[in-house]
Design a protein around this motif. Structure first.
Motif, mmCIF file in Angstrom:
data_model
loop_
_atom_site.group_PDB
_atom_site.id
_atom_site.type_symbol
_atom_site.label_atom_id
_atom_site.label_comp_id
_atom_site.label_asym_id
_atom_site.label_seq_id
_atom_site.Cartn_x
_atom_site.Cartn_y
_atom_site.Cartn_z
ATOM 1 N N LEU A 225 0.784 -1.520 0.106
ATOM 2 C CA LEU A 225 -0.015 0.296 0.052
ATOM 3 C C LEU A 225 1.079 1.195 0.075
ATOM 4 O O LEU A 225 0.655 1.755 -0.773
ATOM 5 C CB LEU A 225 -0.959 0.481 1.160
ATOM 6 C CG LEU A 225 -1.929 -1.111 0.766
ATOM 7 C CD1 LEU A 225 -2.062 -1.124 2.648
ATOM 8 C CD2 LEU A 225 -2.793 -1.054 0.236
ATOM 9 N N ILE A 226 2.138 1.506 0.776
ATOM 10 C CA ILE A 226 2.721 2.894 1.001
ATOM 11 C C ILE A 226 3.475 2.996 -0.140
ATOM 12 O O ILE A 226 4.039 3.622 -1.037
ATOM 13 C CB ILE A 226 3.930 2.550 2.091
ATOM 14 C CG1 ILE A 226 3.162 2.015 3.579
ATOM 15 C CG2 ILE A 226 5.303 3.203 2.346
ATOM 16 C CD1 ILE A 226 2.212 3.678 4.477
ATOM 17 N N LYS A 227 3.870 1.596 -1.083
ATOM 18 C CA LYS A 227 4.379 1.355 -2.720
ATOM 19 C C LYS A 227 3.332 1.808 -3.709
ATOM 20 O O LYS A 227 4.059 3.018 -4.149
ATOM 21 C CB LYS A 227 5.359 0.262 -2.756
ATOM 22 C CG LYS A 227 6.516 -0.302 -1.665
ATOM 23 C CD LYS A 227 6.464 -1.950 -2.212
ATOM 24 C CE LYS A 227 7.543 -2.314 -1.463
ATOM 25 N NZ LYS A 227 8.601 -3.698 -1.505
ATOM 26 N N ASP A 228 2.193 2.002 -3.357
ATOM 27 C CA ASP A 228 1.950 2.323 -4.177
ATOM 28 C C ASP A 228 1.389 3.617 -4.561
ATOM 29 O O ASP A 228 1.441 4.204 -5.071
ATOM 30 C CB ASP A 228 -0.072 1.769 -4.433
ATOM 31 C CG ASP A 228 -0.031 0.316 -4.883
ATOM 32 O OD1 ASP A 228 0.766 -0.607 -5.580
ATOM 33 O OD2 ASP A 228 -1.114 -0.872 -4.560
ATOM 34 N N LEU A 229 1.501 4.324 -2.668
ATOM 35 C CA LEU A 229 0.926 6.041 -3.385
ATOM 36 C C LEU A 229 2.239 6.806 -3.394
ATOM 37 O O LEU A 229 1.741 7.490 -3.935
ATOM 38 C CB LEU A 229 0.607 5.989 -1.124
ATOM 39 C CG LEU A 229 0.509 6.960 -0.938
ATOM 40 C CD1 LEU A 229 -0.373 8.131 -1.440
ATOM 41 C CD2 LEU A 229 0.653 7.379 0.687
ATOM 42 N N ALA A 230 3.355 5.879 -2.752
ATOM 43 C CA ALA A 230 4.697 6.521 -3.157
ATOM 44 C C ALA A 230 4.800 6.475 -4.649
ATOM 45 O O ALA A 230 5.477 7.884 -5.348
ATOM 46 C CB ALA A 230 6.020 5.567 -2.467
ATOM 47 N N SER A 231 4.600 5.673 -5.541
ATOM 48 C CA SER A 231 4.807 6.125 -7.060
ATOM 49 C C SER A 231 3.700 6.954 -7.511
ATOM 50 O O SER A 231 3.286 7.313 -7.993
ATOM 51 C CB SER A 231 3.965 4.326 -7.063
ATOM 52 O OG SER A 231 3.836 4.237 -8.772
ATOM 53 N N ALA A 232 2.633 6.635 -6.834
ATOM 54 C CA ALA A 232 1.186 8.207 -7.376
ATOM 55 C C ALA A 232 2.098 9.401 -7.110
ATOM 56 O O ALA A 232 1.680 10.016 -7.857
ATOM 57 C CB ALA A 232 0.298 7.777 -6.361
ATOM 58 N N LEU A 233 2.759 9.747 -5.862
ATOM 59 C CA LEU A 233 3.277 10.715 -5.731
ATOM 60 C C LEU A 233 4.671 10.881 -6.710
ATOM 61 O O LEU A 233 5.257 12.131 -6.696
ATOM 62 C CB LEU A 233 3.221 10.809 -4.050
ATOM 63 C CG LEU A 233 2.275 10.883 -3.165
ATOM 64 C CD1 LEU A 233 2.491 10.909 -1.990
ATOM 65 C CD2 LEU A 233 1.438 12.029 -3.321
ATOM 66 N N GLY A 234 5.459 9.982 -7.080
ATOM 67 C CA GLY A 234 6.811 10.324 -7.640
ATOM 68 C C GLY A 234 7.583 10.009 -6.846
ATOM 69 O O GLY A 234 8.269 11.000 -6.344
ATOM 70 N N ALA A 235 7.403 9.722 -5.596
ATOM 71 C CA ALA A 235 7.997 10.279 -4.303
ATOM 72 C C ALA A 235 9.132 8.952 -3.703
ATOM 73 O O ALA A 235 9.542 7.322 -4.781
ATOM 74 C CB ALA A 235 7.329 9.690 -2.703
#
Length: 328
Positions: A225-235
């Motif tokens: 879930l964290i990786k998906d959020l980071a991917s969406a943010l470009g983070a």
């Protein structure tokens, strides 16, 4: 406050670390009220390769001390060179990054020139006379206020990310070559080889957006879930110590007193309680957004925005909303 500041520029393979750029930005700030001068010093041998990386630093002058004995760092050669440059320039303060190399160099240099040294500085209260240097103690649990009353120049190493200064400032400094005389007998250490600890090490100090994760993630599977959020943010993804100790993320992603100090524009603290050891690593972030199921978690004391809730429910909703906004 200061009329003259000298900055030691670290470099490796033609690159200048962010902390050296932060030193230049801080030096400019410290001399702004007095219209003072900032001189950056580059030590090494065959320095043409580093010239392009430093020729637009926001300083007044850049001094290149080029000598074969400075090709690789040895404390004896660097102390000899810096002692001569400091004596000739007469700065009020010498700034350098709090790096492993400078942790070895700075106390030796301070002992040689018999001047005060403040290490790992995270703040300077410039409005006081003399100015107060702030130094963290006991893994950031306490801060020591240090007033230096000995003669100048003072030596100060600064913590990466602590001052949050701009690193994209550009200037048109005067470029000069400086001659230093190094006694080969003063070099008591032989350089054998340079070994990269991790060739693909993540440098979180350069990230503009970081998604930090703590023990509140509960299990390794929820990291998706964290990786998906980071991917969406470009983070980039960062972590508190428990995540790293469990082996769920690499050691170089650890943030805090025993990891990296970061200053992104946006930091998400997800499942991070807000222990002081982690706070010292993120306190210079532009904006902190905290997600935690505990409404009394200390992380909310430093967060600009807080969401109280189960990260397993909140994070997917947040990720989907960000993707919708990006796609219009």
């Amino acid at each position: 406050m200061f009329q003259k500041v000298l900055v030691l520029i670290d470099h490796s393979e033609g690159r200048v670390p962010q902390v050296s750029l932060e030193c230049c930005s801080l030096a400019r700030r410290l001399t702004s009220k007095t219209n003072g001068k900032v001189n950056a010093v580059v030590l090494g041998s065959s320095l043409d390769g580093i010239r392009a990386a430093v020729e637009h630093l926001p300083v007044d002058r850049i001094s290149f001390a080029d000598d074969p004995l400075l090709e690789k760092y040895t404390p004896g050669a660097y102390v000899e060179a810096l002692e001569q440059l400091i004596t000739e320039d007469g700065p009020d303060v010498v700034l350098m990054g709090h790096t492993y190399q400078n942790m070895d160099l700075s106390p030796r240099l301070a002992a040689r020139i018999r001047r005060a040294l403040v290490t790992d500085c995270v703040a300077i209260r410039e409005d006081e006379d003399p100015p107060v240097f702030v130094h963290p103690m006991f893994h950031g649990k306490l801060n020591a206020d240090i007033r230096v009353r000995s003669p100048k120049p003072w030596l100060v190493t600064i913590q990466s990310g602590a001052f949050g200064g701009r690193t994209d400032e550009r200037g048109t400094p005067e470029i000069e070559a400086r001659t230093v005389h190094i006694d080969s007998d003063a070099i008591h250490r032989e350089f054998l080889e340079e070994v990269s600890v991790t060739a693909d090490r993540v440098d979180l100090t350069k990230a503009e957006i970081i998604v930090g994760v703590g023990r509140g993630v509960r299990n390794e599977e929820n990291l998706s879930l964290i990786k998906d959020l980071a991917s969406a943010l470009g983070a980039e993804i960062g972590a508190s110590r428990p995540i790293v100790d469990n082996g769920w993320l690499e050691r170089d992603r650890q943030i805090g007193s025993s990891g990296q100090t970061v200053s992104p524009k946006l930091y998400f603290a997800i499942g991070i309680s807000g222990a002081i050891q982690h706070i010292v690593g993120i306190r210079n972030s532009g904006c902190i957004v905290a997600i935690n199921s505990d409404p009394n978690a200390p992380i909310f004391n430093v967060a600009a925005y807080g969401i109280v809730g189960d990260m397993a429910k909140v994070v997917p909703l947040l990720t989907e909303k960000i993707r919708q906004l990006k796609t219009g």
